[in-house]
Design a protein around this motif. Structure first.
Motif, mmCIF file in Angstrom:
data_model
loop_
_atom_site.group_PDB
_atom_site.id
_atom_site.type_symbol
_atom_site.label_atom_id
_atom_site.label_comp_id
_atom_site.label_asym_id
_atom_site.label_seq_id
_atom_site.Cartn_x
_atom_site.Cartn_y
_atom_site.Cartn_z
ATOM 1 N N VAL A 1 0.954 -1.282 -0.025
ATOM 2 C CA VAL A 1 0.198 0.169 0.125
ATOM 3 C C VAL A 1 0.848 0.938 0.015
ATOM 4 O O VAL A 1 1.905 1.374 0.707
ATOM 5 C CB VAL A 1 -1.008 0.005 1.346
ATOM 6 N N SER A 2 0.514 2.166 -0.745
ATOM 7 C CA SER A 2 1.076 3.653 -0.615
ATOM 8 C C SER A 2 0.246 4.405 0.199
ATOM 9 O O SER A 2 -1.159 4.520 -0.037
ATOM 10 C CB SER A 2 1.206 4.044 -2.023
ATOM 11 N N ALA A 3 0.755 5.211 1.093
ATOM 12 C CA ALA A 3 -0.236 5.863 2.135
ATOM 13 C C ALA A 3 0.329 7.385 2.341
ATOM 14 O O ALA A 3 1.652 7.667 2.636
ATOM 15 C CB ALA A 3 -0.291 5.172 3.478
ATOM 16 N N SER A 4 -0.509 8.156 2.281
ATOM 17 C CA SER A 4 -0.380 9.709 2.791
ATOM 18 C C SER A 4 0.258 10.235 1.765
ATOM 19 O O SER A 4 1.171 10.203 0.940
ATOM 20 C CB SER A 4 0.729 9.729 4.038
ATOM 21 N N GLY A 5 -0.524 11.822 1.555
ATOM 22 C CA GLY A 5 0.140 12.758 0.755
ATOM 23 C C GLY A 5 -0.387 12.477 -0.625
ATOM 24 O O GLY A 5 0.059 13.087 -1.708
ATOM 25 N N ILE A 6 -1.352 11.643 -0.816
ATOM 26 C CA ILE A 6 -1.777 11.233 -2.207
ATOM 27 C C ILE A 6 -3.231 12.282 -2.615
ATOM 28 O O ILE A 6 -4.134 11.811 -1.910
ATOM 29 C CB ILE A 6 -2.197 9.720 -2.113
ATOM 30 N N ASP A 7 -2.978 13.030 -3.417
ATOM 31 C CA ASP A 7 -4.199 14.006 -3.552
ATOM 32 C C ASP A 7 -4.648 14.079 -5.010
ATOM 33 O O ASP A 7 -5.754 14.064 -5.351
ATOM 34 C CB ASP A 7 -4.011 15.400 -2.950
ATOM 35 N N ASP A 8 -3.759 13.723 -5.867
ATOM 36 C CA ASP A 8 -4.244 13.945 -7.309
ATOM 37 C C ASP A 8 -4.475 12.383 -8.007
ATOM 38 O O ASP A 8 -3.655 11.606 -7.827
ATOM 39 C CB ASP A 8 -2.831 14.432 -8.226
ATOM 40 N N PRO A 9 -5.646 12.448 -8.659
ATOM 41 C CA PRO A 9 -6.132 11.187 -9.220
ATOM 42 C C PRO A 9 -5.218 10.496 -10.097
ATOM 43 O O PRO A 9 -4.823 9.348 -10.188
ATOM 44 C CB PRO A 9 -7.201 11.487 -9.743
ATOM 45 N N THR B 1 -6.602 12.956 4.253
ATOM 46 C CA THR B 1 -6.983 14.472 4.091
ATOM 47 C C THR B 1 -7.543 15.044 2.892
ATOM 48 O O THR B 1 -8.437 15.956 3.082
ATOM 49 C CB THR B 1 -5.563 15.281 4.441
ATOM 50 N N HIS B 2 -6.949 14.408 1.807
ATOM 51 C CA HIS B 2 -7.504 15.096 0.494
ATOM 52 C C HIS B 2 -9.062 14.763 0.413
ATOM 53 O O HIS B 2 -9.830 15.458 -0.078
ATOM 54 C CB HIS B 2 -6.641 14.692 -0.622
ATOM 55 N N LEU B 3 -9.526 13.506 0.709
ATOM 56 C CA LEU B 3 -10.817 13.162 0.474
ATOM 57 C C LEU B 3 -11.719 13.777 1.596
ATOM 58 O O LEU B 3 -12.728 14.008 1.125
ATOM 59 C CB LEU B 3 -11.006 11.485 0.729
ATOM 60 N N LEU B 4 -11.168 14.087 2.805
ATOM 61 C CA LEU B 4 -12.124 14.809 3.708
ATOM 62 C C LEU B 4 -12.326 16.283 3.388
ATOM 63 O O LEU B 4 -13.611 16.732 3.598
ATOM 64 C CB LEU B 4 -11.470 14.637 4.913
ATOM 65 N N ARG B 5 -11.412 16.840 2.618
ATOM 66 C CA ARG B 5 -11.666 18.214 1.801
ATOM 67 C C ARG B 5 -12.277 18.151 0.687
ATOM 68 O O ARG B 5 -12.859 19.286 0.276
ATOM 69 C CB ARG B 5 -10.125 19.006 1.846
ATOM 70 N N ALA B 6 -12.198 17.177 -0.040
ATOM 71 C CA ALA B 6 -12.916 17.136 -1.404
ATOM 72 C C ALA B 6 -14.585 17.608 -1.312
ATOM 73 O O ALA B 6 -15.352 17.131 -0.653
ATOM 74 C CB ALA B 6 -12.743 15.918 -1.940
ATOM 75 N N ASP B 7 -14.862 18.660 -2.002
ATOM 76 C CA ASP B 7 -16.229 18.883 -2.325
ATOM 77 C C ASP B 7 -17.057 17.927 -2.856
ATOM 78 O O ASP B 7 -18.195 17.612 -2.601
ATOM 79 C CB ASP B 7 -16.388 20.314 -2.963
ATOM 80 N N ARG B 8 -16.385 17.120 -3.963
ATOM 81 C CA ARG B 8 -17.012 16.184 -4.866
ATOM 82 C C ARG B 8 -16.049 15.118 -4.896
ATOM 83 O O ARG B 8 -15.441 14.714 -5.679
ATOM 84 C CB ARG B 8 -17.235 16.924 -6.212
ATOM 85 N N LEU B 9 -16.243 14.072 -3.717
ATOM 86 C CA LEU B 9 -15.475 13.043 -3.735
ATOM 87 C C LEU B 9 -15.800 12.113 -4.842
ATOM 88 O O LEU B 9 -14.801 11.677 -5.132
ATOM 89 C CB LEU B 9 -16.064 12.368 -2.325
ATOM 90 N N GLU B 10 -16.953 11.900 -5.324
ATOM 91 C CA GLU B 10 -17.016 10.974 -6.637
ATOM 92 C C GLU B 10 -16.602 11.529 -7.832
ATOM 93 O O GLU B 10 -16.166 10.760 -8.659
ATOM 94 C CB GLU B 10 -18.955 11.281 -6.664
ATOM 95 N N SER B 11 -16.460 12.772 -7.899
ATOM 96 C CA SER B 11 -15.607 13.113 -8.854
ATOM 97 C C SER B 11 -14.176 12.644 -8.951
ATOM 98 O O SER B 11 -13.767 12.214 -9.961
ATOM 99 C CB SER B 11 -15.694 14.764 -9.158
#
Length: 238
Positions: A183-191, A209-219
């Protein structure tokens, strides 16, 4: 009964462990008024195969949060904290966790092996986090374990820069441990970065962190799906 953590992740169409963490490394409120139940429902709707719950106080977590999340979902749940003794493993098991974080940076080799063995005996998946080649080489046998490369520095509470290339450099060594689930963990924000890591051979990612901040998780998730078959694996530097 929740399915085994490793099996759920390996068999997932979208192998992203989605994390609940009340505060960021910089102290920002990540729940933003949302209840744990709302976040769990959002993650389930996004197809998360597993969840991660940070119970460490430095990120605003506690075991009450773990208990609430476990009570809200049938997905396997990872407890993330600085685990150093068997009592913490028993508590994780009693609260219904399916996996528990063991941090190689903080644990001597003998203690890490002992805790991993004890976790397995309790039915918990050891989620062993590493940050360099020496830590990987010192790991106990990886069968039944997740071996996760942390792309940030836990010694400074993950406040430093992200080094995605660390995951790519360490992947061959992680595979040699026998772990079925790198598994790769932490700091992953760009799809696109996420897709590249999966295409490179990681069985899963941990994103918080990035998913919690994302306004549109589905996108974000849909873009990851689109890129997985098209994105070339990134090349390590050096």
């Amino acid at each position: 009964m929740a399915p085994p953590f490793v099996d759920a992740l390996i068999g997932a169409r979208r192998p992203v462990i989605m994390e609940l963490k009340p505060r960021s490394a910089d102290g920002d409120d990540l729940f933003r008024g949302r209840s744990p139940a709302e976040i769990v429902a959002r993650y389930e709707a996004a197809g998360a195969p597993c969840l991660s719950v940070v119970t460490g106080r430095w990120f605003g977590g506690d075991t009450d949060l773990l208990a609430e999340v476990v009570g809200r979902t049938d997905l396997p749940v990872l407890q993330k904290d600085f685990v150093t003794n068997a009592g913490q493993l028993r508590t994780a098991s009693e609260l219904g966790a399916s996996a528990v974080l063991l941090t190689a940076t903080l644990l001597p080799k003998v203690a890490l092996a002992r805790l991993a063995e004890r976790a397995l005996a309790l039915g918990l998946t050891p989620f062993i986090e590493v940050a360099n080649a020496a830590e990987v080489e010192a790991l106990p046998a990886g069968e039944g374990c997740v071996v996760a490369v942390n792309n940030r520095d836990i010694r400074i509470r993950e406040r430093g820069d992200t080094d995605i290339d660390r995951s790519l450099r360490l992947l061959p060594a992680v595979r040699r441990t026998g772990s079925p689930c790198p598994v790769s963990a932490s700091g992953i924000d760009d799809p696109q970065v996420a897709a590249g890591l999966l295409n490179a051979g990681f069985a899963g990612l941990l994103v918080g962190t990035h998913l919690l901040r994302a306004d549109r998780l589905e996108s974000w998730c849909e873009k990851l799906d689109d890129l997985r078959s098209a994105s070339p694996a990134p090349r390590p530097v050096g």
